[in-house]
Design an enzyme around this catalytic site. Structure first.
Site, mmCIF file in Angstrom:
data_model
loop_
_atom_site.group_PDB
_atom_site.id
_atom_site.type_symbol
_atom_site.label_atom_id
_atom_site.label_comp_id
_atom_site.label_asym_id
_atom_site.label_seq_id
_atom_site.Cartn_x
_atom_site.Cartn_y
_atom_site.Cartn_z
ATOM 1 N N ASP A 217 0.793 -1.234 0.000
ATOM 2 C CA ASP A 217 0.000 0.000 0.000
ATOM 3 C C ASP A 217 0.832 1.295 0.000
ATOM 4 O OD1 ASP A 217 -1.291 -2.318 0.847
ATOM 5 O OD2 ASP A 217 -2.821 -1.238 1.953
ATOM 6 N N ASN B 3 -4.271 3.967 -0.848
ATOM 7 C CA ASN B 3 -3.998 5.038 0.122
ATOM 8 C C ASN B 3 -3.108 6.132 -0.452
ATOM 9 O OD1 ASN B 3 -3.672 2.204 2.009
ATOM 10 N ND2 ASN B 3 -5.228 3.688 2.603
ATOM 11 N N HIS C 133 -10.719 1.652 0.546
ATOM 12 C CA HIS C 133 -10.736 3.105 0.291
ATOM 13 C C HIS C 133 -10.973 3.445 -1.183
ATOM 14 C CE1 HIS C 133 -9.797 4.236 4.348
ATOM 15 N NE2 HIS C 133 -8.708 3.487 4.359
ATOM 16 N N HIS D 226 -7.255 -7.945 0.125
ATOM 17 C CA HIS D 226 -7.231 -6.752 0.970
ATOM 18 C C HIS D 226 -8.078 -7.045 2.199
ATOM 19 C CE1 HIS D 226 -6.027 -2.583 1.235
ATOM 20 N NE2 HIS D 226 -7.192 -2.332 1.790
ATOM 21 N N HIS E 117 -3.480 -4.194 3.275
ATOM 22 C CA HIS E 117 -4.423 -3.447 4.132
ATOM 23 C C HIS E 117 -3.901 -3.160 5.543
ATOM 24 C CE1 HIS E 117 -8.069 -1.793 5.852
ATOM 25 N NE2 HIS E 117 -8.125 -2.761 6.744
HETATM 26 FE FE FE2 Z 1 -7.183 -0.726 3.225
#
Ligand code: FE2
Length: 259
Positions: free
Chosen positions: A11, A43, A71, A151, A176
Site C-alpha cells: 500500500d 492510500n 478506500h 485486501h 491493508h
Molecule cells: Fe485498506
C-alpha cells in the site's frame, strides 16, 4: 521451462509513499529483473483513495496495474478513470459498480491480477471465497500466472483464501494492515502466500497517519482529523518468481527498504 519475476508493492501511502515509489521503483525493477509490477494504491491520495494525478504518478514510476481496497471510493476522482485505467477494485463489491475486479497485464506471458476484499473487521461485501474462485476460473483462460491481492484485516481469513486457491493461482498476497509479515512461503500446490506485504510510505506514523491524532482517538475516544505522517519513508514489497507454463510460484521474497 521459463519464468518471470513479478514485483508486488505494498500500500502506497500519501505523498511520502508516492515519492519513495517514484524515486526508487525504476532501480528496483532493474535490480530484481522484474517483468511486471503491481502496486496497491488505495492510500496514495492523502492516505485515502486514488486521484488521477496519483495514479499517473504510480504508472509513470513503472507500475503495470494498480490494486485498490476499502478506500476505493474515498477520492471522487476515481469515477473519472477507473473504467479506463489498469486500476482494479475488489471483485466482491456490489454488482453494477464502476470499475473491474480483475485485469490481465499484456505481454509474452500475460499476468492476471485479481483484487478481493475480506469480510472480517471490514465493511460488508460479497463472499470473498466464492467471488475469488469465480474470477480465477474466468482469468485462467487468459493467463496461467495469476496474482491475487487479498485486501483484508484478519490473518486467518487471508491464510484461508490462500489455501482455498492453492494450486489455482500463482500467489495470494495480503494487503491493508500496512504491517509486513514474516510468514511468506509457498503452499503445497505451488501458490505463494504472505499475510501482508506491508506499506510504502511514512513509517514513523501509525499505519501511515500522523501519531498525535491516532493516539488522541484511542486515549480520549472522540473523533479526530487524521493526516498522513511526514518524515522518512520505507518501501515494502514482495518479488514472486513464477513458472510461465504451470503458473506455479518458485520463490517469494520479501523486500523492506529504508529511504
Ligand atoms: Fe485498506
Amino acid at each position: 521451462m521459463s519464468n518471470i519475476n513479478i514485483l508486488f508493492v505494498g500500500d502506497v501511502f500519501g505523498r511520502t509513499g508516492r515519492e519513495v515509489l517514484s524515486q526508487n521503483l525504476p532501480e528496483i525493477l532493474k535490480e530484481y529483473n522484474i517483468d511486471h509490477c503491481i502496486v496497491n494504491g488505495e492510500n496514495a491520495a492523502h492516505g485515502k483513495g486514488l486521484s488521477m494525478q496519483c495514479a499517473d504518478e504510480i504508472f509513470a514510476a513503472g507500475a503495470d496495474c494498480i490494486t485498490m481496497g476499502n478506500h476505493t471510493w474515498d477520492n471522487n476522482d476515481i469515477y473519472q478513470f477507473i473504467d479506463d485505467y489498469a486500476v482494479i477494485r475488489p471483485v466482491n463489491f456490489a454488482e453494477g459498480l464502476p470499475g473491474k475486479g480483475y485485469y490481465v497485464i499484456d505481454g509474452p506471458c500475460p499476468v492476471g491480477v485479481l483484487s478481493v476484499q475480506g469480510r472480517v473487521y471490514m465493511e460488508p461485501c460479497d463472499n470473498p471465497f466464492e467471488s475469488a474462485y469465480n474470477a480465477v476460473m474466468n482469468l485462467r483462460s487468459e493467463a496461467s500466472v495469476i496474482i491475487v491481492d487479498f485486501h483484508a484485516e484478519a490473518t486467518a481469513e487471508k491464510a484461508a483464501l490462500a489455501y482455498y486457491l492453492d494450486g489455482l493461482v500463482t500467489a495470494v498476497v495480503g494487503t491493508h494492515t500496512h504491517v509486513q509479515t514474516a510468514d511468506e512461503r509457498i503452499l503445497e500446490q505451488g501458490t505463494a502466500f504472505i499475510s501482508d506485504v506491508g506499506m510504502t510510505g511514512p513509517h514513523n506514523g501509525i499505519i501511515g497517519m500522523d501519531r498525535t491524532a491516532v493516539i488522541n482517538k484511542f486515549v480520549r475516544c472522540i473523533p479526530q482529523k487524521f493526516r498522513p505522517a511526514e518524515g522518512k519513508g520505507k518501501l515494502h514489497a514482495v518479488v514472486i518468481k513464477a513458472d510461465t507454463e504451470t503458473g506455479r510460484a518458485e520463490e517469494i521474497k520479501r523486500i523492506s527498504l529504508d529511504y
